[in-house]
Design a protein around this motif. Structure first.
Motif, PDB file in Angstrom:
ATOM      1  N   UNK A  20      46.629  20.466  21.695  1.00 51.87           N
ATOM      2  CA  UNK A  20      45.740  19.821  20.044  1.00 51.87           C
ATOM      3  C   UNK A  20      46.574  20.992  19.578  1.00 51.87           C
ATOM      4  N   UNK A  21      47.183  19.783  18.216  1.00 54.27           N
ATOM      5  CA  UNK A  21      47.570  20.745  17.235  1.00 54.27           C
ATOM      6  C   UNK A  21      46.759  20.671  15.917  1.00 54.27           C
ATOM      7  N   UNK A  22      46.863  21.173  14.726  1.00 54.69           N
ATOM      8  CA  UNK A  22      45.862  21.848  14.134  1.00 54.69           C
ATOM      9  C   UNK A  22      47.234  22.070  12.818  1.00 54.69           C
ATOM     10  N   UNK A  23      46.795  21.094  11.535  1.00 56.75           N
ATOM     11  CA  UNK A  23      48.117  21.874  10.511  1.00 56.75           C
ATOM     12  C   UNK A  23      47.248  21.234   9.743  1.00 56.75           C
ATOM     13  N   UNK A  24      47.717  22.031   8.871  1.00 56.97           N
ATOM     14  CA  UNK A  24      46.690  22.266   6.834  1.00 56.97           C
ATOM     15  C   UNK A  24      47.994  21.696   6.557  1.00 56.97           C
ATOM     16  N   UNK A  25      47.588  20.841   5.148  1.00 55.76           N
ATOM     17  CA  UNK A  25      47.996  20.716   4.233  1.00 55.76           C
ATOM     18  C   UNK A  25      47.750  20.433   2.905  1.00 55.76           C
ATOM     19  N   UNK A  26      48.293  20.810   1.658  1.00 59.21           N
ATOM     20  CA  UNK A  26      47.810  20.609   0.022  1.00 59.21           C
ATOM     21  C   UNK A  26      48.316  19.705  -0.341  1.00 59.21           C
ATOM     22  N   UNK A  47      55.817   7.846  21.414  1.00 60.02           N
ATOM     23  CA  UNK A  47      55.785   9.296  22.011  1.00 60.02           C
ATOM     24  C   UNK A  47      53.488   8.372  21.428  1.00 60.02           C
ATOM     25  N   UNK A  48      53.174   8.853  22.056  1.00 66.24           N
ATOM     26  CA  UNK A  48      51.516   8.210  22.472  1.00 66.24           C
ATOM     27  C   UNK A  48      50.510   9.407  21.755  1.00 66.24           C
ATOM     28  N   UNK A  49      50.048   9.091  20.428  1.00 63.44           N
ATOM     29  CA  UNK A  49      49.390   9.996  19.639  1.00 63.44           C
ATOM     30  C   UNK A  49      47.795   9.461  20.391  1.00 63.44           C
ATOM     31  N   UNK A  50      47.233  10.678  21.381  1.00 61.71           N
ATOM     32  CA  UNK A  50      45.356   9.638  21.986  1.00 61.71           C
ATOM     33  C   UNK A  50      44.631  10.074  20.579  1.00 61.71           C
ATOM     34  N   UNK A  80      51.023   4.215  19.641  1.00 62.85           N
ATOM     35  CA  UNK A  80      52.407   4.961  19.968  1.00 62.85           C
ATOM     36  C   UNK A  80      52.835   4.412  19.571  1.00 62.85           C
ATOM     37  N   UNK A  81      54.231   5.530  19.164  1.00 61.71           N
ATOM     38  CA  UNK A  81      55.014   5.936  18.074  1.00 61.71           C
ATOM     39  C   UNK A  81      56.203   5.212  18.459  1.00 61.71           C
ATOM     40  N   UNK A 108      47.239  15.934  21.300  1.00 63.64           N
ATOM     41  CA  UNK A 108      48.827  14.741  22.397  1.00 63.64           C
ATOM     42  C   UNK A 108      48.217  15.432  23.999  1.00 63.64           C
ATOM     43  N   UNK A 109      47.891  14.103  24.725  1.00 62.56           N
ATOM     44  CA  UNK A 109      48.260  14.358  26.256  1.00 62.56           C
ATOM     45  C   UNK A 109      48.743  15.005  26.474  1.00 62.56           C
ATOM     46  N   UNK A 110      50.141  14.135  26.665  1.00 62.58           N
ATOM     47  CA  UNK A 110      50.976  14.266  26.760  1.00 62.58           C
ATOM     48  C   UNK A 110      51.841  13.396  27.963  1.00 62.58           C
TER      49      UNK A 110
END
Length: 375
Positions: A20-26, A47-50, A80-81, A108-110
């Protein structure tokens, strides 16, 4: 210039598997609906984003209780991208304030393979093993990076502050990207520009399309497609763009004189070639009805790739930007940041230390040099 990605720890080459990827954006403007854009632009496989969530940012990897919302893609939680493409999530009813920080979490189960990423985010990204997309706490996110992965945009709609085509794109290299600014502090010059708009009571979308090491005239294996090639996608492909601020050319100049350029020795780029490249950016902008603002190239005496010959090129390019009348408006960042005692150098207060990239104070001065009325 900015160091190539091999010198900065990141997770792009290996990609992700059951993580799991966690990103912070303003965000720069507020509104009542939000959606994200995911990019697999440089991926070689789909790319599969679960699953993905958005929440109001908390401290570090945590998010505010009760704010986690699952994002949908054509009504489904997973998407799926395709390789080389991008997708946007469905719009999500969500009240967002101007200059609010949102946390986007991807599971991302990847395995994903190598990841499309933005190397120098100057923001902390967090990673956890397993599926933690709905966590409010940050305990599981034990790894840190300073790059953004797959997340290429957060769009907010339904606000009262912006009119149609009011968006501003800042286009350039690592100086636009914010290299040398304080991590997690949002002190890049586009961030400060967004703050200035918000302070007027009329927030406007300000999009940062800076890439470290990028050049106007030449592609790079580590710093992206040349400016004249990526402009159509990175500027004209964004919604509601009315103005672009172009600050680029210092890497074309510096690479011409520097044998240690990461791609190897670069061809010698002339002033005429640089002007031709800028004219092409202006042509593309005007063909799309976008106002083109030219920023003079900032001082670099003392930088690793400085040379007197390069300085002569910078002076000539800046004179053309100031006097040719080909840009719709000019913001003179050269004169804003120059040391009064030596106009070829950054003023000490504006120098991050490498004599090329501004400090936080320098980035603020850049943003304050922009005439909001001209935009």
């Amino acid at each position: 210039m900015q160091a190539p990605h091999e010198a900065v720890p990141d997770w792009s080459r290996q990609g992700f598997t059951d993580q799991t990827v966690r990103q912070v954006v303003r965000v720069s403007t507020g509104g009542t609906r939000a959606r994200i854009e995911l990019s697999n632009r440089y991926g070689r496989t789909p790319l599969t984003v679960t699953g993905a969530t958005v929440a109001r940012a908390g401290k570090g990897a945590s998010v505010q209780d009760g704010t986690v919302r699952h994002l949908l893609f054509k009504g489904q939680r997973s998407v799926i991208v395709p390789a080389g493409q991008e997708v946007r999530s469905d719009g999500l009813a969500m009240k967002v304030r101007a200059l609010e920080s949102l946390t986007v979490t991807l599971y991302l189960a990847g395995p994903t393979g190598p990841a499309t990423f933005h190397q120098a985010a100057f923001a902390t990204t967090y990673r956890a093993s397993g599926d933690h997309r709905a966590d409010t706490g940050g305990e599981a996110f034990k790894e840190r990076s300073q790059s953004w992965y797959y997340l290429s945009g957060v769009e907010v709609a339904g606000g009262k502050g912006g009119a149609c085509r009011s968006g501003v794109v800042t286009f350039g290299d690592s100086i636009t990207d914010g290299y040398g600014s304080t991590v997690d502090a949002n002190r890049r010059y586009p961030d400060v520009l967004a703050e200035r708009f918000a302070a007027t009571g009329h927030p406007r979308s300000v999009l940062n399309q800076g890439i470290g090491g990028n050049r106007v005239t030449a592609d790079s294996t580590w710093a992206g497609e040349k400016g004249v090639a990526r402009f159509r996608h990175d500027v004209l492909g964004e919604p509601d763009v009315g103005t672009v601020i172009v600050l680029e050319g210092i890497n074309d100049i510096g690479a011409s004189a520097w044998p240690d350029w990461p791609d190897g020795p670069a061809p010698d780029v002339s002033v005429a070639q640089l002007i031709k490249g800028h004219r092409e950016l202006i042509r593309q902008a005007h063909a799309a009805g976008v106002k083109a603002v030219g920023a003079t190239v900032t001082p670099f005496k003392g930088a690793a790739y400085y040379s007197e010959r390069g300085e002569a090129k910078r002076d000539a390019l800046n004179e053309w930007i100031r006097t040719s009348g080909e840009y719709d408006e000019v913001v003179d960042l050269d004169r804003t940041l120059a040391d009064p005692a030596d106009r070829d150098r950054l003023a000490p207060a504006y120098d991050s230390g490498d004599h090329l990239h501004p400090s936080d104070a320098g980035y603020r001065a850049m943003a304050e040099a922009v005439d909001l009325d001209e935009l």
